[in-house]
Motif scaffolding. Structure first.
Motif, PDB file in Angstrom:
ATOM      1  N   ALA A   1      -4.798   4.070   1.169  1.00  0.00           N
ATOM      2  CA  ALA A   1      -5.695   2.992   1.595  1.00  0.00           C
ATOM      3  C   ALA A   1      -7.131   3.335   1.237  1.00  0.00           C
ATOM      4  O   ALA A   1      -7.453   4.456   0.842  1.00  0.00           O
TER       5      ALA A   1
ATOM      6  N   LYS B   1      -6.317  -9.060   0.474  1.00  0.00           N
ATOM      7  CA  LYS B   1      -7.752  -8.855   0.583  1.00  0.00           C
ATOM      8  C   LYS B   1      -8.435 -10.179   0.922  1.00  0.00           C
ATOM      9  O   LYS B   1      -8.243 -11.170   0.228  1.00  0.00           O
TER      10      LYS B   1
ATOM     11  N   SER C   1      -7.522  -2.243   4.798  1.00  0.00           N
ATOM     12  CA  SER C   1      -6.386  -1.601   4.123  1.00  0.00           C
ATOM     13  C   SER C   1      -5.861  -0.425   4.934  1.00  0.00           C
ATOM     14  O   SER C   1      -4.657  -0.157   4.960  1.00  0.00           O
TER      15      SER C   1
ATOM     16  N   LEU D   1       0.813  -1.217   0.000  1.00  0.00           N
ATOM     17  CA  LEU D   1       0.000   0.000   0.000  1.00  0.00           C
ATOM     18  C   LEU D   1       0.846   1.266   0.000  1.00  0.00           C
ATOM     19  O   LEU D   1       0.325   2.370   0.127  1.00  0.00           O
TER      20      LEU D   1
ATOM     21  N   SER E   1     -12.615  -3.946  -3.687  1.00  0.00           N
ATOM     22  CA  SER E   1     -11.773  -3.129  -2.822  1.00  0.00           C
ATOM     23  C   SER E   1     -12.495  -1.869  -2.377  1.00  0.00           C
ATOM     24  O   SER E   1     -12.025  -1.147  -1.501  1.00  0.00           O
TER      25      SER E   1
ATOM     26  N   PHE F   1      -0.463  -6.458   1.754  1.00  0.00           N
ATOM     27  CA  PHE F   1      -1.878  -6.415   2.115  1.00  0.00           C
ATOM     28  C   PHE F   1      -2.626  -7.453   1.296  1.00  0.00           C
ATOM     29  O   PHE F   1      -2.603  -7.434   0.070  1.00  0.00           O
TER      30      PHE F   1
END
Length: 410
Positions: free
Chosen positions: A278, A320, A298, A267, A289, A318
């Motif tokens: 983020a 998801k 995030s 990120l 997202s 990061f």
């Protein structure tokens, strides 16, 4: 931390920004900046239309929440970011230096260059905007005459708005609803099962769908379509999507005005190592997202990596975590969507309401992102199991829900 006086500025104080602030705690000086005084629970703003929620239900005072975390709150708008000097300029004229910056500005309403939208349509992006829509509908109903509403956009926001319009209807007033969608069905990014079910539920309602059509112009009483037709419009609700906050491009963090900020897997901005991005502002490559849960996760990861960056440690990726989507359709049904699996039924409205209450109370109490999400994740299997095996035990208010259809897999 090698520099205990390091200053971290967070631009934007909604889901991602607050999650980032909670993660940092007292490990650095933290300043959160946002032009609006309130945190807003935007996933439920459609409920304002039918008065199922009030503005007070969906807003938290940012100064109270942020000061409880031990951080500094600045109500102002960031006008520019000087990456070379590592400072930001505020609309008030103040300049603030930073050691690291987290940008969580989200998006702004996308009018897509359509003439007359800003003058004659009401966007669906904030509590104030949707409350204004409700006030307009109340005014139209009090006149006691037939009127028309145009909903611009058949994505998730447009569908939820349509559901609330159907919930709100007055029996003695004729309301004609026209929904315009450029694609060939509703929620084009999801399974066509959802669109089919919404159309079925609207079969006996005064709702007309205009698929494969674009709005060319919005006037005071008329909406002009790309096929040459004109629709009567006493109210035009604009749910035509969002675009990046202009600050991203102006600061050199994105390639164009229509691009989200490019980030590394950590990120961290690809254009500046001292800036992390983020939430909606980050280009994470998929529409999921843009969910509030992803924004929170995030934001927390961006904060973790900012601390690691300032301490000279390796940054973490990061990841998801896939989660189902929940979209309500007034009081008629609620859709749980996970890939091609679509489950629908009024009992799922209780699940959605439970998630709302857990999340907003967790934010109010200053709970961490992970603690909130753990509670939410426990709800999904519990509610689905109860709904499938024992409808009466699942329903907390039988008098309200016994006449509703059970949960079904479409």
């Amino acid at each position: 931390m090698s520099n205990p006086k390091a200053r971290i500025i967070i631009i934007g104080a909604n889901f991602a920004g607050l999650a980032a602030a909670k993660r940092i705690e007292s490990e650095a000086e933290v300043i959160l900046i946002d032009p609006n005084p309130n945190f807003e629970f935007t996933p439920n703003i459609h409920e304002l239309i039918a008065d199922e929620k009030s503005p007070a239900d969906l807003q938290l005072d940012r100064e109270h929440v942020i000061s409880a975390l031990g951080h500094t709150w600045v109500q102002d708008r960031v006008t520019s970011i000087d990456k070379a000097k590592k400072h930001i300029e505020l609309e008030s004229g103040e300049s603030l230096a930073y050691d690291a910056c987290i940008i969580t500005t989200g998006g702004v309403s996308n009018y897509r260059g359509v003439k007359g939208v800003e003058e004659h349509a009401i966007p669906f992006k904030s509590v104030d905007e949707v409350h204004k829509i409700r006030e307009r509908i109340v005014d139209l109903n009090e006149r006691g005459k037939e009127y028309s509403i145009v909903v611009a956009g058949g994505g998730s926001v447009g569908v939820e708005a349509l559901g609330e319009l159907l919930r709100y209807r007055e029996e003695d007033t004729v309301i004609n609803i026209e929904l315009v969608e450029a694609q060939d069905r509703l929620l084009p990014g999801f399974s066509p099962k959802v669109s089919k079910e919404v159309l079925r539920l609207c079969k006996d309602q005064n709702v007309t769908f205009h698929f494969g059509n674009r709005i060319e112009e919005v006037q005071a009483k008329t909406v002009k379509l790309s096929d040459g037709r004109s629709l009567n419009s006493d109210l035009c609700i604009w749910t035509g999507g969002v675009k990046p906050n202009p600050l991203l491009f102006e600061a050199g963090l994105s390639d164009s005005e229509n691009s989200w900020a490019a980030v590394k897997p950590s990120l961290q901005s690809v254009n500046d190592e001292h800036i992390f991005v983020a939430g909606d502002a980050a280009d994470l490559g998929s529409m999921d997202s843009k969910q509030a849960f992803f924004a929170m996760e995030s934001g927390e990861k961006a904060a973790e990596n900012v601390l690691r960056f300032l301490n000279g440690r390796a940054l973490r990726t990061f990841f998801k975590i896939p989660r189902p989507y929940l979209y309500s359709f007034g009081d008629l049904t609620c859709f749980l969507i996970f890939h091609d699996l679509v489950i629908a039924g009024a009992p799922l409205l209780l699940l959605k309401e439970s998630i709302f209450r857990i999340t907003i109370e967790g934010i109010r109490a200053g709970n961490s992102c992970q603690s909130i999400l753990k509670l939410v994740d426990k709800l999904f299997p519990k509610y689905l199991k109860d709904a499938a095996t024992n409808f009466k035990s699942f329903v907390s208010n039988p008098l309200k829900f016994l006449t509703k259809p059970p949960v079904v897999i479409l």
